[in-house]
Design a protein around this motif. Structure first.
Motif, PDB file in Angstrom:
ATOM      1  N   ARG A   1     -29.507  -8.920 -96.134  1.00 28.05           N
ATOM      2  CA  ARG A   1     -28.308  -8.173 -95.844  1.00 28.05           C
ATOM      3  C   ARG A   1     -27.693  -7.440 -96.737  1.00 28.05           C
ATOM      4  O   ARG A   1     -27.054  -6.355 -96.775  1.00 28.05           O
ATOM      5  CB  ARG A   1     -27.357  -9.325 -95.439  1.00 28.05           C
ATOM      6  CG  ARG A   1     -26.065  -8.944 -94.979  1.00 28.05           C
ATOM      7  CD  ARG A   1     -25.125  -9.740 -94.165  1.00 28.05           C
ATOM      8  NE  ARG A   1     -24.164  -9.150 -93.428  1.00 28.05           N
ATOM      9  CZ  ARG A   1     -23.246  -9.836 -92.568  1.00 28.05           C
ATOM     10  NH1 ARG A   1     -23.353 -11.359 -92.755  1.00 28.05           N
ATOM     11  NH2 ARG A   1     -22.341  -9.279 -92.146  1.00 28.05           N
TER      12      ARG A   1
ATOM     13  N   GLU B   1     -30.379 -19.276 -96.598  1.00 27.93           N
ATOM     14  CA  GLU B   1     -29.284 -18.531 -96.971  1.00 27.93           C
ATOM     15  C   GLU B   1     -29.648 -17.697 -97.940  1.00 27.93           C
ATOM     16  O   GLU B   1     -29.081 -16.260 -97.898  1.00 27.93           O
ATOM     17  CB  GLU B   1     -28.174 -19.617 -97.445  1.00 27.93           C
ATOM     18  CG  GLU B   1     -27.629 -20.416 -96.403  1.00 27.93           C
ATOM     19  CD  GLU B   1     -26.830 -19.655 -95.343  1.00 27.93           C
ATOM     20  OE1 GLU B   1     -26.405 -18.504 -95.337  1.00 27.93           O
ATOM     21  OE2 GLU B   1     -26.645 -20.250 -94.323  1.00 27.93           O
TER      22      GLU B   1
ATOM     23  N   ARG C   1     -19.920 -17.770 -95.862  1.00 25.27           N
ATOM     24  CA  ARG C   1     -19.950 -18.877 -96.155  1.00 25.27           C
ATOM     25  C   ARG C   1     -21.263 -19.369 -96.866  1.00 25.27           C
ATOM     26  O   ARG C   1     -21.609 -20.439 -97.267  1.00 25.27           O
ATOM     27  CB  ARG C   1     -19.666 -19.640 -95.017  1.00 25.27           C
ATOM     28  CG  ARG C   1     -18.177 -19.761 -94.692  1.00 25.27           C
ATOM     29  CD  ARG C   1     -17.951 -20.888 -93.420  1.00 25.27           C
ATOM     30  NE  ARG C   1     -18.728 -20.660 -92.156  1.00 25.27           N
ATOM     31  CZ  ARG C   1     -18.078 -19.706 -91.098  1.00 25.27           C
ATOM     32  NH1 ARG C   1     -17.075 -19.282 -91.360  1.00 25.27           N
ATOM     33  NH2 ARG C   1     -18.848 -19.608 -90.028  1.00 25.27           N
ATOM     34  N   GLY C   2     -22.466 -18.610 -96.738  1.00 23.77           N
ATOM     35  CA  GLY C   2     -23.831 -18.905 -97.275  1.00 23.77           C
ATOM     36  C   GLY C   2     -23.716 -19.250 -98.845  1.00 23.77           C
ATOM     37  O   GLY C   2     -24.217 -20.397 -99.051  1.00 23.77           O
TER      38      GLY C   2
ATOM     39  N   GLU D   1     -16.298 -15.029 -89.677  1.00 25.38           N
ATOM     40  CA  GLU D   1     -17.788 -15.213 -89.076  1.00 25.38           C
ATOM     41  C   GLU D   1     -19.142 -15.136 -89.726  1.00 25.38           C
ATOM     42  O   GLU D   1     -20.241 -15.370 -89.760  1.00 25.38           O
ATOM     43  CB  GLU D   1     -17.870 -14.088 -87.898  1.00 25.38           C
ATOM     44  CG  GLU D   1     -16.965 -14.014 -86.807  1.00 25.38           C
ATOM     45  CD  GLU D   1     -17.073 -13.172 -85.622  1.00 25.38           C
ATOM     46  OE1 GLU D   1     -18.469 -12.372 -85.728  1.00 25.38           O
ATOM     47  OE2 GLU D   1     -16.366 -12.881 -84.937  1.00 25.38           O
ATOM     48  N   SER D   2     -18.543 -14.858 -90.969  1.00 29.59           N
ATOM     49  CA  SER D   2     -19.740 -14.667 -92.013  1.00 29.59           C
ATOM     50  C   SER D   2     -19.105 -15.060 -93.495  1.00 29.59           C
ATOM     51  O   SER D   2     -17.910 -15.237 -93.593  1.00 29.59           O
ATOM     52  CB  SER D   2     -20.357 -13.436 -92.285  1.00 29.59           C
ATOM     53  OG  SER D   2     -19.490 -12.384 -92.589  1.00 29.59           O
TER      54      SER D   2
ATOM     55  N   ASN E   1     -29.249 -13.232 -97.262  1.00 29.88           N
ATOM     56  CA  ASN E   1     -28.582 -12.715 -98.201  1.00 29.88           C
ATOM     57  C   ASN E   1     -29.320 -11.346 -98.878  1.00 29.88           C
ATOM     58  O   ASN E   1     -28.805 -10.375 -99.083  1.00 29.88           O
ATOM     59  CB  ASN E   1     -27.706 -13.549 -99.244  1.00 29.88           C
ATOM     60  CG  ASN E   1     -26.784 -14.181 -99.042  1.00 29.88           C
ATOM     61  OD1 ASN E   1     -26.310 -14.165 -97.846  1.00 29.88           O
ATOM     62  ND2 ASN E   1     -26.150 -15.126 -99.888  1.00 29.88           N
TER      63      ASN E   1
END
Length: 155
Positions: free
Chosen positions: A73, A66, A122-123, A119-120, A70
Motif C-alpha cells: 500500500r 500487516e 491500525r496495522g 477503517e485503516s 503496508n
C-alpha cells in the motif's frame, strides 16, 4: 526468488519437517502478493514445528500480513517487488524475526494511536503491540528502500 537455509530432522511419522532457519522470497507488490506472503509464513512456521493453530504462528502470520500489506500500500513502486525474510534460530531459544523490504525509502511508516472509528491505520499499531521489538531501517546493501522488521519470542 526463494532461499532457504535449514537442516532437516526426521520424525517417526514419515514426515521430515525442516528445522527453523531462514525463508526468504520476493513477491509482487499487489494484494495477491501480500496474501501469498502471509500464507507462506504460516506454512513455513508449521513446517518448522509451530502448528497453524499455535499462538506463535497466528501472531507471526498477522505481523507478516500487516507488514506485507503496508509494503504494497505505501511502499509500492510499479514494477518493483517487495521482499520478505523469516528467520528462526534452529534448535536454540530465540526470537522469530519477520522482515519486509520495499523500494520506497522516503515513505517511512509512523506509529499513530489506533482510532477505533477508522477503517485503516491500525496495522503498525497491532505490530507494535504484538512484537517484542520492531523498527524501520534502511534496506541492506546497495538496494534502495527500507526494511520494517519485527521480532516475537519463540518460547
Amino acid at each position: 526468488m526463494t532461499t532457504e537455509k535449514a537442516p532437516t530432522r526426521g520424525t517417526g511419522g514419515g514426515h521430515s519437517p525442516s528445522a527453523p532457519g531462514e525463508f526468504a522470497m520476493r513477491f509482487t507488490s499487489t494484494a495477491r502478493g501480500a496474501r501469498l506472503a502471509r500464507r507462506l509464513v504460516s506454512h513455513r512456521l508449521a513446517q518448522w514445528g509451530y502448528p497453524y493453530d499455535s499462538g506463535l504462528n497466528e501472531t507471526a502470520t498477522l505481523i507478516a500480513g500487516e507488514l506485507a500489506a503496508n509494503a504494497v500500500r505505501h511502499g509500492r513502486i510499479p514494477g518493483r517487488d517487495f521482499h520478505l525474510r523469516l528467520t528462526a534460530p534452529p534448535f536454540t531459544p530465540g526470537p522469530i524475526r519477520i522482515e519486509v523490504s520495499d523500494t520506497r525509502a522516503e515513505k517511512r511508516p509512523t506509529l499513530h494511536p489506533a482510532n477505533p472509528e477508522a477503517e485503516s491505520g491500525r496495522g503498525l499499531f497491532l505490530v507494535s503491540q504484538l512484537a517484542e521489538r520492531w523498527a524501520v531501517v534502511p534496506r541492506s546493501g546497495d538496494a534502495p528502500g527500507k526494511t520494517v522488521w519485527a521480532e516475537i519470542a519463540a518460547d
